[in-house]
Design an enzyme around this catalytic site. Structure first.
Site, PDB file in Angstrom:
ATOM      1  N   ASP A 173      17.106 -52.650  49.713  1.00 38.72           N
ATOM      2  CA  ASP A 173      16.996 -51.148  49.811  1.00 38.72           C
ATOM      3  C   ASP A 173      18.557 -50.333  50.154  1.00 38.72           C
ATOM      4  O   ASP A 173      18.658 -49.460  51.001  1.00 38.72           O
ATOM      5  CB  ASP A 173      16.073 -50.769  51.247  1.00 38.72           C
ATOM      6  N   GLU A 229       6.167 -47.606  46.679  1.00 40.32           N
ATOM      7  CA  GLU A 229       7.251 -46.841  47.794  1.00 40.32           C
ATOM      8  C   GLU A 229       8.132 -46.873  47.146  1.00 40.32           C
ATOM      9  O   GLU A 229       8.562 -46.494  45.828  1.00 40.32           O
ATOM     10  CB  GLU A 229       7.257 -48.275  48.578  1.00 40.32           C
TER      11      GLU A 229
END
Length: 349
Positions: free
Chosen positions: A47, A229
């Site tokens: 991420d 997401e």
């Protein structure tokens, strides 16, 4: 969204942008693209998000590792190619976060931006499979630990979700629109991706009681989650561009993550793909491929963050899982090219 981070760490062992001095030069894309040349401390990285201060690029990512890196990870580079471990922003979770989210161990999916003379670091605190989650905010005058004014001041809670909500408060990303309004996109699974209006002064919600705007979702069977997401919005060519990750991360070489993009004239949407497909209905245009061919080394590319460098070049940072190294999540970087049709192309994946 970071899942099974302990296993990933074991596998490893086997936006407004920062201002810089005018003389600083952008990184030149190496032959074959950045991914063909990346070296140094590039794994485990999950991420990632990137920003530049002066002549140094900074990547922040989900906390994996030892000491402060376990809370939130940090890396630096002067050319986007050679990366070294940076100073971790935190040594422990803030007290408010441990009370708000029992069982939370680290920070997930950070976002970094430069706003009103300070760096804003948004971060998520959650536990696997739950939407009892929170976004927090920390700020610092500089990213360079050697400079006066360095030091992360935790500003506390920005937004929280729980079982009564239809969204999950993780994967936050800041964006300012052409009118100077500030926004925070976020979301993972549940009913999809949301957009919140921010107070430009505090960086927190402008209207805490206001319902967020829905910006992307996917059609799924009744009762199933929306498998989407990691929203990220940036502006280019008179449009706002929304990045989102579809399908599953965090399964190592079996990850099915891929990244799509859509655009809109308005920051609140509707966002559509090149073919006109609505991102509120699971549409969009593939940008970072989903490629599970056996010869493909890096699987599941997703959770992309954007950087516009000094010369106007657009870059994406993201992670993918390295088949040759037990599926460890690894930093990846591509320069975006803009086609004659006005749509981005990620070369050198």
């Amino acid at each position: 969204m970071p899942l099974l981070l302990t296993a990933l760490a074991i596998a490893a062992a086997s936006a407004p942008l920062a201002e810089a001095a005018p003389q600083d030069t952008p990184a030149a894309a190496p032959a074959g693209g950045f991914n063909a040349r990346l070296v140094g401390d590039i794994a485990p990285v999950h991420d990632p998000v990137v920003i530049r201060e002066g002549d140094v690029y900074y990547v922040f990512s989900t906390g994996i590792g030892e000491g402060g890196q376990r809370i939130l990870s940090s890396r630096t580079s002067r050319d986007l190619v050679t990366w070294t471990r940076g100073r971790a922003p935190f040594e422990r979770l803030p007290e408010w976060a441990t009370k708000a989210i029992p069982g939370a161990k680290n920070m997930w999916a950070p976002d970094i931006s430069y706003v009103n003379g300070r760096y804003r670091l948004y971060y998520a605190v959650s536990t696997f499979g739950s939407n009892r989650s929170a976004i927090g905010l920390a700020t610092s005058a500089t990213l360079d630990p050697s400079k006066p004014g360095y030091g992360w001041r935790d500003e506390g809670l920005v937004v929280m979700s729980d079982v009564k909500d239809d969204f999950n408060a993780i994967d936050a990303a800041f964006v300012a629109d052409a009118q100077g309004r500030h926004w925070l996109s976020l979301g993972s699974f549940w009913s999809g991706l949301k957009l919140f209006r921010l107070d430009p002064t505090t960086g927190k919600l402008l209207h805490p009681a206001e319902r967020p705007r829905a910006i992307a979702s996917r059609k799924v069977p009744a009762g199933a989650p929306s498998i989407i997401e990691a929203p990220y919005i940036f502006a280019h060519g008179g449009y706002y561009w929304l990045l989102a990750s579809y399908d599953y991360c965090c399964k190592g070489v079996n990850s099915t993550y891929y990244t799509v993009v859509g655009r809109s004239k308005a920051i609140e949407g509707p966002y559509v793909g090149k073919d006109g497909s609505a991102m509120l209905q699971g549409g969009g245009t593939m940008l970072l491929r989903a490629d599970l061919r056996e010869e493909q080394r890096f699987r599941g590319p997703g959770h992309a963050g954007h950087l516009r460098d000094r010369d106007g070049t657009d870059f994406l940072v993201y992670h993918a899982y390295d088949r040759e190294k037990s599926g460890v999540p690894t930093l990846r970087i591509v320069a975006l090219e803009w086609g004659a049709d006005g749509w981005p192309i990620a070369k050198g994946q």
